[in-house]
Design a protein around this motif. Structure first.
Motif, short mmCIF file in Angstrom:
data_model
loop_
_atom_site.label_atom_id
_atom_site.label_comp_id
_atom_site.label_asym_id
_atom_site.label_seq_id
_atom_site.Cartn_x
_atom_site.Cartn_y
_atom_site.Cartn_z
N PHE A 1 0.83 -1.21 0.00
CA PHE A 1 0.00 0.00 0.00
C PHE A 1 0.87 1.26 0.00
CE2 PHE A 1 -2.83 2.90 2.61
CZ PHE A 1 -3.66 3.21 1.56
N GLU A 2 1.89 1.25 0.85
CA GLU A 2 2.78 2.43 0.94
C GLU A 2 3.53 2.65 -0.37
OE1 GLU A 2 5.56 2.71 4.11
OE2 GLU A 2 4.05 3.63 5.42
N SER B 1 1.63 8.87 -6.67
CA SER B 1 1.91 10.31 -6.58
C SER B 1 2.96 10.73 -7.60
CB SER B 1 2.37 10.67 -5.17
OG SER B 1 3.64 10.10 -4.93
N GLU B 2 3.72 9.79 -8.13
CA GLU B 2 4.80 10.13 -9.06
C GLU B 2 4.38 10.07 -10.53
OE1 GLU B 2 8.58 8.50 -6.40
OE2 GLU B 2 7.79 7.29 -8.04
N MET C 1 -7.27 10.02 -3.79
CA MET C 1 -6.00 10.72 -4.04
C MET C 1 -5.89 11.29 -5.45
SD MET C 1 -3.24 8.09 -2.33
CE MET C 1 -1.79 8.88 -3.07
N ILE C 2 -6.59 10.67 -6.40
CA ILE C 2 -6.34 11.06 -7.80
C ILE C 2 -7.27 12.18 -8.27
CG2 ILE C 2 -5.43 8.84 -8.58
CD1 ILE C 2 -8.29 8.30 -9.70
N ASP C 3 -6.80 12.89 -9.26
CA ASP C 3 -7.63 13.86 -9.95
C ASP C 3 -8.29 13.08 -11.10
OD1 ASP C 3 -8.69 15.71 -11.62
OD2 ASP C 3 -6.94 17.05 -11.60
N LYS D 1 7.29 1.41 -12.57
CA LYS D 1 8.35 2.43 -12.43
C LYS D 1 7.78 3.73 -12.97
CE LYS D 1 11.65 -1.15 -13.54
NZ LYS D 1 11.89 -1.79 -14.84
N SER D 2 7.72 4.75 -12.09
CA SER D 2 7.01 5.97 -12.48
C SER D 2 7.61 6.63 -13.71
CB SER D 2 6.94 6.95 -11.32
OG SER D 2 8.22 7.23 -10.85
#
Ligand code: PGA
Length: 245
Positions: A16-17, A24-25, A48-50, A234-235
């Protein structure tokens, strides 16, 4: 004009973390981005998301709305936490959980009925390709699970062509192989629903898409984006893919 889509399929990866950091990235570069994350994260990530920029996706669903189906997750549940897309018929589900074309058709129906977008996966094994039956096989998957839909419902469906031999192997289909199959699938859709409807369906390619090969794949006329597994973890890699249109 059909939509260009960069979809990430995290599969059963990330705690989760770790997932919150990855989420967020991820940068949205003006194409539709869909992140298909593990069930337990959907509710928090939905907040959390837009949603104008990123759509939250589930990796599976159960076709019944509610009831005594221990361990399963329904479309109304997914909808209630902000999910917009649902992957249906991923080859791993077909292979490890014996999901049949008929069962997948039920899931597609439930997803559409709930107003969510199915990302319907199809694709052949290497043996089928070597035998030369890959076009018939993949068209058959589409026929069996989607051809009962009205044209209106089909237009709300996204298709992901994912050759099994390319998933998680590092062996990507060549641009020609991807384009060839996508064109065959679009022609197959056109044979039933007409060219105008077929031209509106986004057909994504999946199977070892990465930041280095995405641009060429997405430049193929019938490839409308990607369903990305490993590289979506991988962001920077995923952001590069999403910028490849
Ligand atoms: P891959 O997976 O990008 O790791 O090959 C794709 C998928 O299974 O959707």
């Amino acid at each position: 004009m059909r939509k260009k889509i960069a979809a990430g399929n995290w599969k059963m990866n990330k705690t989760f973390e770790e997932g919150q950091i990855l989420l967020s990235e991820v940068v949205n570069p003006n194409v539709q981005v869909v992140l298909c994350v593990p069930f337990p994260y959907l509710s928090t990530f939905g907040k959390m998301i837009d949603t104008d920029k990123v759509s939250l996706g589930a990796q599976n669903c159960y076709p019944k709305a509610s009831g005594a189906y221990t361990g399963e997750v329904s479309i109304p549940m997914l909808k209630s936490v902000g999910v917009g897309h649902v992957i249906i018929g991923h080859s791993e589900r077909r292979q490890y959980f014996n999901e049949s074309d008929a069962f997948l058709a039920e899931k597609v129906d439930a997803t559409l009925e709930g107003g969510l977008t199915p990302i319907f996966c199809c694709g052949e094994t290497l043996e089928q390709r070597n035998e030369g039956i890959h076009f018939d096989f993949v068209c058959g998957q589409i026929t069996n699970s989607l051809f009962h839909l009205s044209a209106e419902d089909l237009k709300k469906t996204v298709i992901a062509y994912e050759p099994i031999w390319a998933i998680g192997t590092g062996v990507t289909a060549s641009n020609d192989q991807a384009q060839e199959m996508h064109k065959v699938l679009r022609d197959h859709l056109a044979s039933k629903y007409g060219q105008e409807v077929a031209d509106e369906i986004s057909i994504l390619y999946g199977g070892s898409v990465n930041g280095a090969n995405a641009q060429e794949l997405f430049a193929c006329p019938d490839v409308d984006g990607g369903l990305v597994g490993g590289a979506s973890l991988k962001s920077r890699e995923f952001t590069n893919i999403a910028k490849s249109f």
